[in-house]
Design a protein around this motif. Structure first.
Motif, short mmCIF file in Angstrom:
data_model
loop_
_atom_site.label_atom_id
_atom_site.label_comp_id
_atom_site.label_asym_id
_atom_site.label_seq_id
_atom_site.Cartn_x
_atom_site.Cartn_y
_atom_site.Cartn_z
N GLU A 163 0.67 -1.19 -0.17
CA GLU A 163 0.01 0.16 0.00
C GLU A 163 0.90 1.34 -0.01
O GLU A 163 0.66 2.15 -0.75
N LEU A 164 1.74 1.41 0.72
CA LEU A 164 2.97 2.41 0.94
C LEU A 164 3.43 2.67 -0.54
O LEU A 164 3.71 3.92 -0.89
N ILE A 165 4.02 1.61 -0.91
CA ILE A 165 4.52 1.75 -2.22
C ILE A 165 3.70 2.21 -3.38
O ILE A 165 3.86 3.17 -4.23
N ARG A 166 2.64 1.62 -3.35
CA ARG A 166 1.53 2.08 -4.32
C ARG A 166 1.16 3.77 -4.20
O ARG A 166 0.91 4.14 -5.21
N ALA A 167 1.19 4.16 -2.80
CA ALA A 167 0.54 5.39 -2.50
C ALA A 167 1.76 6.27 -3.28
O ALA A 167 1.46 7.42 -4.01
N LEU A 168 3.07 5.88 -3.06
CA LEU A 168 4.23 6.85 -3.61
C LEU A 168 4.20 6.96 -5.40
O LEU A 168 4.18 7.69 -5.94
#
Lengths: 165, 69
Positions: free
Chosen positions: A6-11
């Motif tokens: 999720e964090l990678i997707r957000a970035l």
């Protein structure tokens, strides 16, 4: 617990220019080691910092380990004046690095990255040899196991590449 | 995606040579290479999903262990 996808997707969806480094980069290459935070080196241009701030603002970034209630504002000015930030976010722990030991800044590292297709976007990930070199340069005893694993992984990859036509 | 993954795999080396470090060589003997070989069969995305799921498992274990005497 850090929600890595999720964090990678957000970035990625925020259009942030960054390079995956550290334990998650190791995992992306095939390492089997546990890691607790996401480490990324971000490009320190004004435009990219703006994208970074806009992307992380909804995730309530705060200084990891700092007492609550500090007047910390994660904004363009703060990131511009600082360099490396160890943060907590609503998606987990994130280390935002302006530069890393033995590797330098985004522009220097960029030449030593590979492009990985993750979650429908192209994501820069530090190449395995460069990852090993940065870990070696950090000179931390706690990394010895991790370096050994990454070097074994590099050997396995080289073996595999030789076997494949 | 597969083509991109393969090109990324091929780019990994980029002509970098690492001098063997005698201390690392000792640690290397204990690395479980079967895990690495299994991971190499996965895509990059699958490897990250696997890490996330492993970390979730560890978190669950940690939560359960809090009730232990």
């Amino acid at each position: 617990m850090t929600k890595f996808p999720e964090l990678i997707r957000a970035l990625l969806s925020g259009g942030v220019e960054f390079i995956l480094v550290g334990g998650v980069a190791g995992a992306a290459h095939g390492a089997a080691r546990a890691t607790y935070d996401l480490d990324v080196v971000y490009r320190r241009t004004r435009e990219n910092i703006q994208r970074l701030v806009a992307c992380l603002a909804p995730l309530s970034p705060y200084l990891r380990g700092a007492p609550p209630g500090l007047p910390f504002r994660f904004d363009l000015e703060t990131v511009h004046r600082g360099l490396n930030f160890t943060l907590t976010t609503s998606l987990g722990d994130l280390d935002l690095l302006g530069e890393i030991a033995g590797g330098g800044r985004f522009e220097e590292l960029e030449q030593r990255t590979v492009v990985a297709d993750i979650f429908g976007s192209k994501c820069l990930c530090l190449g395995l040899p460069a990852l090993i070199m940065t870990k070696r340069a950090a000179g931390r005893v706690k990394d010895l196991d991790a370096i050994a694993e990454l070097e074994a992984l590099l050997e396995e990859k080289r073996k595999r590449n030789k076997q494949q036509p | 995606m597969e083509a991109l993954r393969k090109s990324a795999e091929a780019d990994f080396d980029k002509g970098v040579s690492l001098e063997p470090d005698p201390v690392i060589e000792v640690y290397k003997k204990d690395v479980d290479r079967t895990l690495l070989r299994e991971n190499l069969k996965l895509t990059v995305e699958q490897r990250i999903e696997k890490l996330a799921s492993f970390m979730q498992f560890l978190e669950g274990i940690r939560g359960s262990a809090q009730g232990l005497p």
